[in-house]
Design a protein around this motif. Structure first.
Motif, PDB file in Angstrom:
ATOM      1  N   TRP A   4       0.827  -1.203   0.000  1.00 28.78           N
ATOM      2  CA  TRP A   4       0.000   0.000   0.000  1.00 28.78           C
ATOM      3  C   TRP A   4       0.862   1.253   0.000  1.00 28.78           C
ATOM      4  N   LEU A  29      -1.951  -0.171  -7.866  1.00 25.18           N
ATOM      5  CA  LEU A  29      -3.103  -0.544  -7.045  1.00 25.18           C
ATOM      6  C   LEU A  29      -3.404  -2.034  -7.161  1.00 25.18           C
ATOM      7  N   ARG A  30      -3.307  -2.573  -8.368  1.00 20.05           N
ATOM      8  CA  ARG A  30      -3.595  -4.001  -8.555  1.00 20.05           C
ATOM      9  C   ARG A  30      -2.601  -4.866  -7.769  1.00 20.05           C
ATOM     10  N   PHE A  32      -1.359  -4.127  -4.922  1.00 29.53           N
ATOM     11  CA  PHE A  32      -1.801  -4.085  -3.516  1.00 29.53           C
ATOM     12  C   PHE A  32      -3.117  -4.820  -3.330  1.00 29.53           C
ATOM     13  N   PHE A  33      -4.048  -4.656  -4.281  1.00 31.56           N
ATOM     14  CA  PHE A  33      -5.391  -5.208  -4.166  1.00 31.56           C
ATOM     15  C   PHE A  33      -5.718  -5.954  -5.459  1.00 31.56           C
ATOM     16  N   PHE A  35      -7.246  -7.802  -8.520  1.00 26.90           N
ATOM     17  CA  PHE A  35      -8.592  -7.851  -9.093  1.00 26.90           C
ATOM     18  C   PHE A  35      -8.473  -8.158 -10.573  1.00 26.90           C
ATOM     19  N   ILE A 138     -12.371 -10.651  -7.487  1.00 32.58           N
ATOM     20  CA  ILE A 138     -11.461 -10.648  -6.346  1.00 32.58           C
ATOM     21  C   ILE A 138     -11.539 -11.994  -5.629  1.00 32.58           C
ATOM     22  N   ARG A 145     -10.365  -8.355   5.371  1.00 35.78           N
ATOM     23  CA  ARG A 145      -9.185  -7.718   4.783  1.00 35.78           C
ATOM     24  C   ARG A 145      -9.582  -6.942   3.523  1.00 35.78           C
ATOM     25  N   THR A 146     -10.511  -7.502   2.764  1.00 35.79           N
ATOM     26  CA  THR A 146     -10.976  -6.824   1.552  1.00 35.79           C
ATOM     27  C   THR A 146     -11.629  -5.492   1.906  1.00 35.79           C
ATOM     28  N   SER A 149      -9.067  -2.964   2.971  1.00 38.98           N
ATOM     29  CA  SER A 149      -8.312  -2.444   1.825  1.00 38.98           C
ATOM     30  C   SER A 149      -9.111  -1.386   1.088  1.00 38.98           C
ATOM     31  N   LEU A 150     -10.406  -1.640   0.919  1.00 36.58           N
ATOM     32  CA  LEU A 150     -11.251  -0.671   0.226  1.00 36.58           C
ATOM     33  C   LEU A 150     -11.376   0.627   1.016  1.00 36.58           C
ATOM     34  N   VAL A 153      -8.391   2.490  -0.143  1.00 35.61           N
ATOM     35  CA  VAL A 153      -8.379   2.831  -1.567  1.00 35.61           C
ATOM     36  C   VAL A 153      -9.408   3.902  -1.927  1.00 35.61           C
TER      37      VAL A 153
END
Length: 232
Positions: A4, A29-30, A32-33, A35, A138, A145-146, A149-150, A153
């Motif tokens: 992050w 970003l991808r 880190f998270f 998708f 995802i 955790r999701t 993270s959002l 973001v």
């Protein structure tokens, strides 16, 4: 957290364009998270109706993008309505959807093979506007955790979308347009599609499209969402 911090260090600054946002989303970003597909939009809420002003997508099928509405009633999309009311991240797994999801939303996910979807955003109650972001494909594991993270973001993407609104606004000079072009702009701001505009003006849809291409060229923009966002 290292991923992050690395993503934050590459957030674009200065005048922001749609392409810069997508480059950041698809790269740092991808990482880190993770998708598969991304959708982000900036819009306004009035009288229970959402009108999208800016929409960015990555990885989605052309058919899915074509199915999206520029404006819709909040009640028609349960997940969106729940998010506006609760302002919290949510996860929509089509195999066990949340109670507030509509059949239409679940069917949409299955039809376009979106997989598990996670969404969040930022609502500005004073402006009746906000940014909505959705990540498809995802991992279903670790929902807490999701959501966490959002929460990190969402405000960053909201700031980037706001920056594009400011760029669009500063570049619009309607004095460059002819009277006829101004007339089309006024009708577009009413949310009318090309077919309705053509009927009102007694011209063909093709002529309407030609007029808008000329408008975009004179104003230095590329699409109607930029025009509407700048003038609302």
């Amino acid at each position: 957290m290292k991923a992050w911090v690395a993503a934050l260090s590459t957030v674009p600054t200065g005048p922001i364009t749609d392409d810069q946002i997508l480059i950041w989303v698809e790269g740092p970003l991808r990482r880190f998270f993770p998708f598969q597909r991304f959708l982000g939009g900036y819009g306004r809420l009035s009288g229970g109706r959402i009108r999208m002003q800016t929409l960015l997508t990555s990885g989605h099928q052309a058919e899915f993008i074509a199915s999206l509405e520029d404006a819709f009633n909040l009640a028609s999309r349960g997940c969106f309505a729940w998010w506006v009311q609760n302002r919290a991240a949510f996860i929509l797994n089509p195999s066990c959807p949340p109670s507030f999801a509509t059949e239409r939303e679940v069917e949409e996910i299955r039809r376009f093979s979106l997989g598990v979807v996670a969404a969040h955003g930022v609502v500005d109650p004073f402006a009746n506007a906000g940014t909505y972001i959705s990540f498809s494909g995802i991992a279903a594991e670790h929902p807490d955790r999701t959501r966490a993270s959002l929460n990190l973001v969402a405000p960053v993407l909201h700031a980037l979308f706001l920056a594009t609104q400011q760029v669009a606004s500063s570049s619009i000079d309607l004095s460059k347009l002819t009277e006829r072009q101004r007339q089309l702009v006024d009708l577009a701001l009413m949310g009318l599609p090309d077919k309705t505009i053509a009927t009102r003006l007694g011209i063909s849809e093709n002529t309407v499209g030609n007029h808008f291409r000329g408008i975009y060229e004179r104003l230095g923009i590329t699409k109607r969402s930029q025009l509407i966002a700048a003038l609302k």
